[in-house]
Design an enzyme around this catalytic site. Structure first.
Site, PDB file in Angstrom:
ATOM      1  N   GLU A 199      10.351  17.972  13.452  1.00  0.00           N
ATOM      2  CA  GLU A 199      11.423  17.023  12.017  1.00  0.00           C
ATOM      3  C   GLU A 199      10.733  18.451  11.121  1.00  0.00           C
ATOM      4  O   GLU A 199       9.659  18.719  11.461  1.00  0.00           O
ATOM      5  CB  GLU A 199      10.445  16.300  11.608  1.00  0.00           C
ATOM      6  CG  GLU A 199      11.122  15.480  10.006  1.00  0.00           C
ATOM      7  CD  GLU A 199      10.292  13.947   9.621  1.00  0.00           C
ATOM      8  OE1 GLU A 199      11.293  13.196   9.172  1.00  0.00           O
ATOM      9  OE2 GLU A 199       9.402  13.866  10.635  1.00  0.00           O
ATOM     10  N   CYS A 241      14.249  11.046   4.683  1.00  0.00           N
ATOM     11  CA  CYS A 241      14.280  10.545   6.122  1.00  0.00           C
ATOM     12  C   CYS A 241      15.486  10.723   7.083  1.00  0.00           C
ATOM     13  O   CYS A 241      15.407  11.028   7.873  1.00  0.00           O
ATOM     14  CB  CYS A 241      14.210   8.787   5.627  1.00  0.00           C
ATOM     15  SG  CYS A 241      12.446   8.366   4.726  1.00  0.00           S
ATOM     16  N   GLU A 259       9.606   2.853  10.149  1.00  0.00           N
ATOM     17  CA  GLU A 259      10.944   3.721   9.867  1.00  0.00           C
ATOM     18  C   GLU A 259      10.272   4.938  10.066  1.00  0.00           C
ATOM     19  O   GLU A 259       9.261   5.041   9.322  1.00  0.00           O
ATOM     20  CB  GLU A 259      11.612   3.775   9.288  1.00  0.00           C
ATOM     21  CG  GLU A 259      12.368   4.552   8.648  1.00  0.00           C
ATOM     22  CD  GLU A 259      13.577   4.906   7.276  1.00  0.00           C
ATOM     23  OE1 GLU A 259      13.466   6.660   7.372  1.00  0.00           O
ATOM     24  OE2 GLU A 259      13.868   3.953   6.813  1.00  0.00           O
ATOM     25  N   LYS A 313       1.094  -1.449  -0.349  1.00  0.00           N
ATOM     26  CA  LYS A 313       0.201  -0.201  -0.026  1.00  0.00           C
ATOM     27  C   LYS A 313       0.430   1.320   0.148  1.00  0.00           C
ATOM     28  O   LYS A 313       1.500   1.491   0.817  1.00  0.00           O
ATOM     29  CB  LYS A 313      -1.310  -0.159   1.136  1.00  0.00           C
ATOM     30  CG  LYS A 313      -2.080   1.203   1.323  1.00  0.00           C
ATOM     31  CD  LYS A 313      -2.752   1.110   2.546  1.00  0.00           C
ATOM     32  CE  LYS A 313      -3.232   1.883   3.106  1.00  0.00           C
ATOM     33  NZ  LYS A 313      -1.695   4.191   2.863  1.00  0.00           N
TER      34      LYS A 313
END
Length: 461
Positions: A362, A263, A229, A155
Site C-alpha cells: 500500500e 481506501c 476494513e 473513537k
C-alpha cells in the site's frame, strides 16, 4: 496523563489536543451506554431513523466549522467542501432501507405455528474511525447501528481528533440521548483493555492491517463480533476498447484525489499494449495540472498529506522503485510547494514491475504505477498478485467481458468504467488482508444485528 495531539500538516503546529480518558472513565462511559441501550432499542424504528437524520442535518449546518477543520487536521483542500455529499448519501440511503432490512423473516404463520427470524441489535457498538475520510467512514457504521437500536461509542484517529466531538455534538443537539452516542479519546493501551474485557458487543475498525491485527488480538477469547476494513492496493485495468479520455480522467482522479489517501484509491494500473503509450502521455498531462499548496487556499487542488511521516513513506517507495529501474514522469519543478515534508508532488511511474514494493504494498499517496499488458489473462494475474482486495476498476465497453473478468478477480467490489466510489446500496467489503465483514446495504444492517428465532406452537383446543 496521556495527551493526544493532532499535528496539522498545514504548518506542523499542534492544531488540537485532548487528554486521553483513563480506563475507569472510559469503562464508565461504556456502562452508561449499555444502560441506555434497552430504552433506545424500544423506541419505534422510525423514531430512531428520524433522530439520526436530524443529527445528519445538524452536522450539515456546521459546514463552516467542519470544512476548514478538516483542512487543518488532515490537509484536504477547502474547495472540495468536506465530505457532506457522501455523508448525506449514505445516511439517507440506509434510512430508506432500514425498515425492510430489519423486518422479520416470516417462515410460517398458520393455525398451528408462528415461525420467524427477527433482527436484534448487538448492544454496544464500538466504532474506531480513520483520519482519511473521518466523517464518511464513521457514518457507514454509526447511522445503521443507531437506527438498528444499538448504542455507539466512537473513537477517531488522533489526526482527526475533533471529528468525533463534532458528530456527537450534532446528533445530541438533534435529540439523540447523550448516553446513546458518545465520543471518547483513548490511547492504544486503554482501547485494548476495554476490548479485552469484553465491554463491547461489536467492533468496527477502519485502518491499517497491523491495527486490525491488534484489534483481533485484544478481542481474542471474548467472542466479540468484529468488522475490519484494512489496507488496499486497488488496481485498474484499461482494455483496448476503453474510452481512453474517460479512463484517464477517472483513474488519475482515483489515484490522486485527497492526496491519494483513499481506501479504494487506484494505486496500480494495467493498460492494454494498444492504448498504453497514449494512456501514459495523457495521464502525465492530467496529473501535472494539479496545484499543490495550502489547503485553506481556494485555488489549491492538491493539499499536503495528512502527516509528514506518511509522505516520507511514499517518497521512499518511489525512490526504491526508481533505483530498481522505474521512471518517474511528472516533472517535480511543476510543484514548487513540495517541501520534502507533508507537501508532496503527485507522480506517475512506468517501467515498474511486481518485484517493487511500490506495486505490491500500500502506498496511500498521490503516486501511481502503470504497466503494459498484452491480454486479459495477464491483467487478471497481476491484479490478483496482491495480499489485498478491496476494489478493482475495469475499463471496457463490453459489460459481459467485465463480468467474466470480475468473477476472476479477488476483490470486494468490481467497478466497470468508474472507481473510487462507495455505493451505499452495495455492501462495502474486502478480502484477504483488506479485512472481513461489510458495511452499508441490507447486509450492513445484518452485520450490526444478530438473528433471533421464534418458534411458537399455538395452543390447540
Amino acid at each position: 496523563m496521556t495527551i493526544i495531539q493532532c499535528i496539522s500538516p498545514v504548518d506542523g503546529s499542534v492544531y488540537a489536543e485532548r487528554p486521553a480518558m483513563p480506563y475507569e472513565e472510559a469503562s464508565a462511559a461504556v456502562g452508561r451506554a449499555r444502560k441506555a441501550q434497552k430504552a433506545w432499542a424500544k423506541r419505534p424504528l422510525e423514531e430512531r431513523v428520524q433522530l439520526v437524520l436530524k443529527g445528519v442535518a445538524r452536522l450539515n449546518e456546521m459546514v463552516d466549522e467542519v470544512v476548514p477543520e478538516l483542512a487543518w487536521m488532515m490537509g484536504r483542500p477547502v474547495r472540495y467542501g468536506g465530505e457532506f455529499k457522501g455523508f448525506n448519501e449514505r445516511s439517507n440511503y440506509v434510512a430508506s432501507i432500514a425498515a425492510d432490512a430489519l423486518a422479520p423473516l416470516r417462515i410460517e404463520d398458520s393455525a398451528s405455528f408462528e415461525r420467524r427470524i427477527e433482527r436484534e441489535p448487538h448492544g454496544v457498538v464500538f466504532v474506531i474511525a480513520p483520519w482519511n475520510y473521518p466523517y464518511m467512514t464513521a457514518i457507514n457504521t454509526v447511522a445503521p447501528a443507531l437506527m438498528a437500536g444499538n448504542v455507539v461509542i466512537l473513537k477517531h484517529a488522533a489526526q482527526t481528533l475533533l471529528v468525533g466531538e463534532r458528530m456527537v455534538r450534532a446528533f445530541v443537539e438533534a435529540g439523540v440521548p447523550e448516553d446513546v452516542f458518545q465520543n471518547v479519546f483513548l490511547d492504544h493501551e486503554t482501547t485494548a483493555k476495554l476490548i479485552g474485557e469484553g465491554l463491547f458487543n461489536f467492533i468496527n475498525f477502519t485502518g491499517s492491517v497491523e491495527g486490525g491485527r491488534a484489534i483481533e488480538r485484544a478481542a481474542a477469547g471474548t467472542f466479540t463480533g468484529i468488522g475490519l476494513e484494512l489496507g488496499g492496493k486497488d488496481p485498474g485495468y484499461v482494455m483496448e476498447d476503453a474510452d481512453l479520455d474517460a479512463a484517464v480522467d477517472t483513474l488519475m482522479d482515483g489515484a490522486t484525489y485527497n492526496s491519494g489517501q483513499c481506501c479504494c484509491g487506484i494505486e496500480r494500473i494495467y493498460v492494454n499494449e494498444k492504448l498504453y503509450d497514449a494512456f501514459v502521455e495523457k495521464s502525465v498531462a492530467w496529473v501535472s495540472n494539479y496545484r499543490l499548496g495550502n489547503p485553506l487556499d481556494t485555488e489549491t487542488t492538491l493539499g499536503p498529506m495528512a502527516n509528514k511521516r506518511f509522505a516520507k513513506a511514499v517518497r521512499e517507495q518511489i525512490s526504491d522503485a526508481v533505483s530498481k529501474g522505474a521512471k518517474a514522469l511528472v516533472d517535480p519543478k511543476l510543484f514548487p510547494a513540495d517541501d520534502g515534508g507533508a507537501y508532496l508532488a503527485p507522480q506517475v511511474l512506468v517501467d515498474v514491475d511486481h518485484s517493487m514494493p511500490f506495486m505490491r504494498e500500500e502506498t496511500f499517496g498521490p503516486a501511481v504505477g502503470i504497466m503494459k499488458v498484452k491480454d486479459d489473462a495477464e491483467a487478471i494475474q497481476l491484479m490478483n498478485d496482491s495480499r489485498y482486495g478491496l476494489t478493482a476498476s475495469l475499463w471496457t465497453k463490453d459489460a459481459e467481458r467485465a463480468g467474466r473478468i470480475g468473477a476472476e478477480i479477488e476483490t470486494g467490489t468490481v467497478f466497470m468504467n468508474r472507481c473510487d466510489y462507495l455505493d451505499p446500496a452495495l455492501v462495502w467489503t474486502g478480502v484477504k488482508e483488506t479485512g472481513r465483514g461489510g458495511s452499508l446495504s441490507v447486509l450492513g444492517f445484518h452485520n450490526l444485528t444478530r438473528p433471533k428465532s421464534y418458534h411458537l406452537k399455538k395452543a390447540t383446543s
